[in-house]
Design an enzyme around this catalytic site. Structure first.
Site, mmCIF file in Angstrom:
data_model
loop_
_atom_site.group_PDB
_atom_site.id
_atom_site.type_symbol
_atom_site.label_atom_id
_atom_site.label_comp_id
_atom_site.label_asym_id
_atom_site.label_seq_id
_atom_site.Cartn_x
_atom_site.Cartn_y
_atom_site.Cartn_z
ATOM 1 N N HIS A 224 4.561 1.459 3.964
ATOM 2 C CA HIS A 224 5.623 0.679 3.319
ATOM 3 C C HIS A 224 6.778 1.611 2.938
ATOM 4 O O HIS A 224 6.680 2.405 2.016
ATOM 5 C CB HIS A 224 5.061 0.001 2.070
ATOM 6 C CG HIS A 224 5.908 -1.123 1.556
ATOM 7 N ND1 HIS A 224 7.153 -1.420 2.066
ATOM 8 C CD2 HIS A 224 5.683 -2.034 0.552
ATOM 9 C CE1 HIS A 224 7.658 -2.457 1.412
ATOM 10 N NE2 HIS A 224 6.778 -2.849 0.494
ATOM 11 N N TYR A 229 11.018 0.603 -2.691
ATOM 12 C CA TYR A 229 9.868 1.326 -3.207
ATOM 13 C C TYR A 229 9.982 2.794 -2.780
ATOM 14 O O TYR A 229 10.939 3.194 -2.125
ATOM 15 C CB TYR A 229 8.578 0.650 -2.756
ATOM 16 C CG TYR A 229 8.496 -0.776 -3.261
ATOM 17 C CD1 TYR A 229 8.540 -1.040 -4.631
ATOM 18 C CD2 TYR A 229 8.449 -1.854 -2.383
ATOM 19 C CE1 TYR A 229 8.508 -2.347 -5.114
ATOM 20 C CE2 TYR A 229 8.416 -3.166 -2.861
ATOM 21 C CZ TYR A 229 8.455 -3.406 -4.228
ATOM 22 O OH TYR A 229 8.432 -4.692 -4.693
ATOM 23 N N ARG A 372 6.035 -16.612 3.812
ATOM 24 C CA ARG A 372 5.923 -17.824 2.995
ATOM 25 C C ARG A 372 5.447 -19.036 3.772
ATOM 26 O O ARG A 372 4.746 -19.896 3.233
ATOM 27 C CB ARG A 372 7.267 -18.113 2.317
ATOM 28 C CG ARG A 372 7.637 -17.107 1.235
ATOM 29 C CD ARG A 372 9.073 -17.331 0.754
ATOM 30 N NE ARG A 372 9.402 -16.479 -0.372
ATOM 31 C CZ ARG A 372 9.809 -15.208 -0.276
ATOM 32 N NH1 ARG A 372 9.921 -14.654 0.927
ATOM 33 N NH2 ARG A 372 10.106 -14.499 -1.342
#
Length: 410
Positions: A224, A229, A372
């Site tokens: 990631h 992040y 989603r």
């Protein structure tokens, strides 16, 4: 008659072929309305296998990593087993387990999954083993939250004046760190600037996490490096203001990610694919750009990365995102066109069957990551196949629920 694997504790039906695999319908199935007719020839690329080193995904419809905030001390639970298994049972070609912290302080929230200790392996292995029963590739995304760590879980958003998770909440406010001592915004903790020793410690934590992921049986590993992040914080000049070998130039800002990849490739089996998720652009002037992503992808190809998972944004609150269906597909397309040999994944507001088909058919991406829409419709693979006129195998237990084009007593 269905084949079974039988012992008192591990009784399950063998799925042959596995769910989500195109199979030619019989004339009886066509007459009964389970298929409109023979499958298209050739099949849409969306339902053709994709080779990934020593593996092959049975189709190109994949489950995107999504935080579930349902863990304590990083351990996978029965929720995670049922959550990820539902997508495998319903034919997804690959299921990517959510962002999993390589260190306790590498989690985004106190309720995020972890892989920083060997005790985490068993729970993750249960998930992998169950997904494999349905012929689905099992992937895991490993990451570090950086300056966006120690936040409250999604279900608590709006219940307080900030996103900070305190010690009483299980957070780690004194151990939030990043490339520079600058907070993402006023809702997050101000991080401490990492020392060189901390950088090396985090680098090793990623490598150790990869070893554990392999022991758990995962087929695919994703690093990631997106959404603001830690690793993406190092990439962007908006969040990285260091003056040492990990800051300043493009070469220096990409150094940590490249070192992580090199370390992981030494321990991650050669036959297993390695993905990297990136924020293709910060959507902020003066920040990380798609030109940077293209240059990075060329370097990562030579470092042993197989696929760039092309997301965007998340690193600066000044971002201006032009949201629309498939708005990030352009980034996956750019990688495919400009970095021969590197696979690309498209993600972001992809929710329609024809939309997904067209992206792959037009060579804009090699695979589709769905987020989603899979939460709304776990049977997205089945419904997509039905809408595109493709007969696919359903898992044996759900055969009675197969979608029909007409109703008949034949």
């Amino acid at each position: 008659m269905s084949k079974f694997v039988s012992n008192p504790r591990q009784f399950y039906q063998l799925q042959d072929p596995s769910p989500g695999t195109p199979i030619e319908p019989s004339q009886l199935e066509i007459d009964q309305g389970f298929a409109k007719g023979p499958n298209p020839n050739p099949l849409p690329k969306l339902f053709q296998p994709l080779k990934l080193r020593g593996f092959a995904a049975k189709n190109r419809i994949w489950v995107s990593p999504m935080c579930m905030y349902s863990s304590q001390d990083g351990f996978a639970t029965d929720f995670h087993l049922s959550h990820y298994s539902q997508f495998a049972m319903r034919g997804a070609g690959l299921v990517m387990v959510e962002a999993t912290g390589v260190l306790p302080e590498g989690r985004i929230s106190p309720n995020c999954l972890g892989i920083w200790q060997d005790e985490h392996i068993e729970g993750l292995q249960r998930i992998v083993n169950h997904m494999h029963k349905y012929g689905t590739l099992a992937g895991i995304q490993i990451g570090h939250g950086g300056r966006k760590g120690s936040t409250i879980p999604l279900q608590m958003y709006g219940t307080r004046g900030s996103l900070r998770s305190s010690k009483e909440d299980g957070g780690w406010p004194e151990n939030v760190y990043g490339p520079s001592a600058e907070a993402y915004d006023d809702l997050h903790y101000k991080p401490k600037e990492m020392t060189i020793e901390q950088i090396h410690m985090v680098r090793q934590a990623f490598v150790d996490a990869a070893v554990r992921a392999d022991k758990a049986g995962f087929d695919v590993l994703e690093i990631h490096s997106a959404h603001g992040y830690l690793l993406s914080e190092f990439l962007s000049p908006l969040s990285n203001h260091r003056t040492d070998e990990y800051g300043g130039s493009f070469e220096n800002r990409t150094r940590l990610l490249l070192e992580v990849i090199q370390g992981i490739r030494h321990v991650w089996p050669h036959q297993k694919p390695l993905f990297v998720r990136v924020s293709s652009t910060d959507w902020v002037e003066g920040g990380w750009t798609m030109d940077d992503t293209e240059a990075l992808a060329k370097i990562l190809l030579n470092a042993g990365v197989d696929l760039i998972d092309c997301s965007s944004a998340g690193n600066d609150p000044k971002q201006k995102i032009p949201l629309s269906p498939g708005y990030q597909v352009q980034f996956a397309q750019r990688i495919k066109q400009q970095v021969p040999g590197m696979l690309s994944g498209a993600v972001g507001l992809i929710s329609k069957s024809e939309q997904a088909r067209q992206i792959i058919e037009d060579n804009e991406a090699d695979a589709i990551f769905i987020g989603r829409e899979f939460l709304r419709n776990p049977s997205f693979v089945y419904s997509t196949a039905h809408e595109l006129g493709i007969n696919v195998k359903w898992n044996n237990q759900y055969e009675r629920g197969r979608l029909k084009t007409k109703y008949s007593f034949v």
